[in-house]
Design an enzyme around this catalytic site. Structure first.
Site, PDB file in Angstrom:
ATOM      1  CE1 TYR A 199       4.893  -1.523   3.871  1.00 61.11           C
ATOM      2  CE2 TYR A 199       4.410   0.501   2.695  1.00 61.11           C
ATOM      3  CZ  TYR A 199       4.291  -0.281   3.815  1.00 61.11           C
ATOM      4  OH  TYR A 199       3.562   0.165   4.875  1.00 61.11           O
ATOM      5  CD  GLU A 212      -1.966  -2.331  -2.728  1.00 65.34           C
ATOM      6  OE1 GLU A 212      -1.989  -1.176  -3.218  1.00 65.34           O
ATOM      7  OE2 GLU A 212      -1.684  -2.538  -1.536  1.00 65.34           O
TER       8      GLU A 212
END
Length: 324
Positions: A248, A255
């Protein structure tokens, strides 16, 4: 007949004592005994299930033998215990019979099973193809990831909108907000940053974003798929609630890098900017929203981290308690 050796430490050295017990009824061979400085605990099992009137054959119990009264059970006590268990079982049956059965339960289970199966197959296809291309082409596979994987990723991410709808309809019991954050964030990156900006489609960051997403989902979806049919694999459970810990943060970083790389392009092209008419006569650049969104990525990551950490403590902790 049972023979044991009792060893103790006396003032003049080690002393050994041997004693023999002859029980009233036959017992299984090789009883288990545990030796401490104060006592010897002997555990024997009956060959036949019956109530004994006394422990040993001789009427007078030896002075050095004492039953474990914490485990002592009279025949009347056993009957009361069995009766209590039977009443508990009957009450449980009555409670379950009063619950209203869902006539669409099998349909819901089939739908959720198929949804998770399709998502698992889609992300597995992406993960396997990207891995094979990486071994064959090396770094060259970084720069054409979008053109080879985008169609399947479009399909999977459009289908992922159901992860917001399912809890709203009560089909699954999960928090809606973490699902909204994840689905909205990924679709923004996929459809807006990568899908609408051709300059971003040939960059290496696309590879890392797609690879991390698929690495997470190839464990998450099979876990949910098996949960639909009340099946659990301990290794898969551990992976589902542990693999997100390294992936994560890496996914959030990838991102954020993709958004930061796209900001100059949106500034130059003015794409998605809002132009206000006279008398205001100014423009709100889309890049401003992206700058804010970079900060929101890490805020959303914190929310999802907190949610998944609580789930992990509940699930992994429960598994450990069962194992103990």
């Amino acid at each position: 007949m049972v023979s044991c050796i009792l060893k103790g430490h006396g003032a003049k050295g080690d002393n050994s004592y041997e004693f023999k017990l002859e029980f009233l009824e036959p017992v299984k061979p090789k009883p288990v005994h545990r030796l401490t400085q104060r006592q010897v605990t002997i555990t024997v099992k009956k060959e036949d299930s019956m109530w004994w009137s006394r422990l040993t054959k001789q009427e007078k119990r030896p002075m050095f033998v004492s039953p474990d009264f914490d485990r002592w059970l009279e025949e009347s006590d056993a009957e009361m215990e069995l009766k209590a268990k039977e009443e508990e079982r009957i009450n449980k049956v009555h409670v379950e019979s009063r619950r209203r059965k869902d006539p669409f339960a099998h349909l819901k289970t089939g739908y959720l099973f198929m949804y998770n199966l399709v998502q698992f197959l889609g992300y597995s296809w992406i993960f396997v193809n990207m891995t094979v291309r990486l071994f064959i082409l090396g770094k060259d596979s970084f720069y054409d990831t979008f053109h080879t994987m985008a169609d399947m990723m479009y399909f999977c991410q459009m289908l992922a909108i159901l992860e917001i709808i399912n809890p709203l309809l009560g089909l699954v019991k999960t928090a809606v907000i973490p699902s909204v954050i994840q689905v909205f964030g990924r679709n923004l990156i996929l459809f807006v940053i990568f899908g609408n900006v051709e300059e971003m489609q040939n960059r290496a960051v696309v590879f890392f974003v797609f690879y991390i997403w698929s690495s997470i989902e190839i464990f998450r979806y099979p876990f949910y798929m098996l949960s639909c049919i009340d099946t659990e694999w301990k290794l898969l459970t551990w992976l589902r609630y542990s693999i997100w810990i390294p992936l994560y943060p890496l996914g959030g970083l990838a991102e954020a890098v993709s958004v930061i790389q796209s900001i100059p392009i949106f500034n130059e092209t003015g794409r998605f900017s809002i132009h206000l008419p006279y008398p205001l006569n100014f423009s709100i650049r889309f890049s401003i929203f992206l700058q804010i969104y970079v900060v929101m990525i890490f805020f959303g990551l914190y929310i999802n981290f907190r949610h998944l950490y609580k789930q992990r403590r509940r699930r992994i902790g429960r598994v450990k308690r069962k194992m103990n």
